[in-house]
Design a protein around this motif. Structure first.
Motif, PDB file in Angstrom:
ATOM      1  N   ASP A  75      42.944  -9.281  -6.805  1.00  0.00           N
ATOM      2  CA  ASP A  75      43.927  -8.217  -7.030  1.00  0.00           C
ATOM      3  C   ASP A  75      44.587  -7.737  -5.741  1.00  0.00           C
ATOM      4  O   ASP A  75      45.527  -6.948  -5.788  1.00  0.00           O
ATOM      5  CB  ASP A  75      43.275  -7.017  -7.731  1.00  0.00           C
ATOM      6  CG  ASP A  75      42.926  -7.303  -9.182  1.00  0.00           C
ATOM      7  OD1 ASP A  75      43.492  -8.250  -9.764  1.00  0.00           O
ATOM      8  OD2 ASP A  75      42.082  -6.574  -9.732  1.00  0.00           O
ATOM      9  N   TRP A  77      46.933  -8.078  -2.566  1.00  0.00           N
ATOM     10  CA  TRP A  77      48.071  -8.822  -2.029  1.00  0.00           C
ATOM     11  C   TRP A  77      48.363  -8.228  -0.663  1.00  0.00           C
ATOM     12  O   TRP A  77      48.684  -7.045  -0.537  1.00  0.00           O
ATOM     13  CB  TRP A  77      49.270  -8.691  -2.950  1.00  0.00           C
ATOM     14  CG  TRP A  77      50.464  -9.520  -2.568  1.00  0.00           C
ATOM     15  CD1 TRP A  77      50.491 -10.636  -1.788  1.00  0.00           C
ATOM     16  CD2 TRP A  77      51.810  -9.283  -2.972  1.00  0.00           C
ATOM     17  NE1 TRP A  77      51.767 -11.119  -1.693  1.00  0.00           N
ATOM     18  CE2 TRP A  77      52.598 -10.308  -2.415  1.00  0.00           C
ATOM     19  CE3 TRP A  77      52.419  -8.317  -3.753  1.00  0.00           C
ATOM     20  CZ2 TRP A  77      53.977 -10.388  -2.603  1.00  0.00           C
ATOM     21  CZ3 TRP A  77      53.782  -8.394  -3.950  1.00  0.00           C
ATOM     22  CH2 TRP A  77      54.553  -9.416  -3.381  1.00  0.00           C
ATOM     23  N   THR A 101      47.454  -5.422  -6.974  1.00  0.00           N
ATOM     24  CA  THR A 101      48.441  -5.970  -7.900  1.00  0.00           C
ATOM     25  C   THR A 101      48.207  -5.541  -9.339  1.00  0.00           C
ATOM     26  O   THR A 101      49.130  -5.585 -10.152  1.00  0.00           O
ATOM     27  CB  THR A 101      48.472  -7.510  -7.826  1.00  0.00           C
ATOM     28  OG1 THR A 101      47.172  -8.022  -8.146  1.00  0.00           O
ATOM     29  CG2 THR A 101      48.907  -7.978  -6.449  1.00  0.00           C
TER      30      THR A 101
END
Length: 123
Positions: A75, A77, A101
């Motif tokens: 998850d 980024w 994300t």
């Protein structure tokens, strides 16, 4: 495709803004414009370092993971701030922007005890 990001605290130099829109820059793979929702003139460019760097792998602390409420590493980024100048473009590898994300919750994080430069020139 654009995404709404909510920063846990205003990024440095962007007080009081915490709500932003992240949108790709047409014709530039991995380059994004981050604009404040309340004032579109407040903008910075972010770059997905995977498009230009082979070995950038910052370590995010447990406290930083908790700050943006990451549940899995997938998850996260990681983006870096791109600084254009007359000499070319450099990126800030010491303080990446990390986006959850799954939620859009984001923070610019200072990487402690990691040997990354504030201004790494792109070649």
């Amino acid at each position: 495709m654009s995404a709404a990001l909510s920063f846990v605290a205003p990024p440095p130099g962007f007080f009081p803004h915490t709500d932003f829109e992240l949108a790709p820059v047409d014709g530039s793979e991995g380059l994004f414009a981050l604009r404040a929702i309340a004032d579109e003139a407040v903008r910075v460019f972010l770059l997905d370092p995977n498009t230009v760097l082979d070995d950038y792998a910052p370590i995010i602390s447990d406290e930083q993971v908790e700050l943006i409420q990451l549940k899995t590493a997938d998850d996260a980024w990681v983006l870096v701030v791109a600084n254009p100048s007359e000499e070319g473009v450099s990126v800030n590898l010491k303080a990446p922007v990390v986006v959850n994300t799954a939620t859009g919750r984001s923070a610019q994080m200072i990487l402690e005890d990691q040997d990354f430069p504030l201004r790494a020139p792109l070649v």
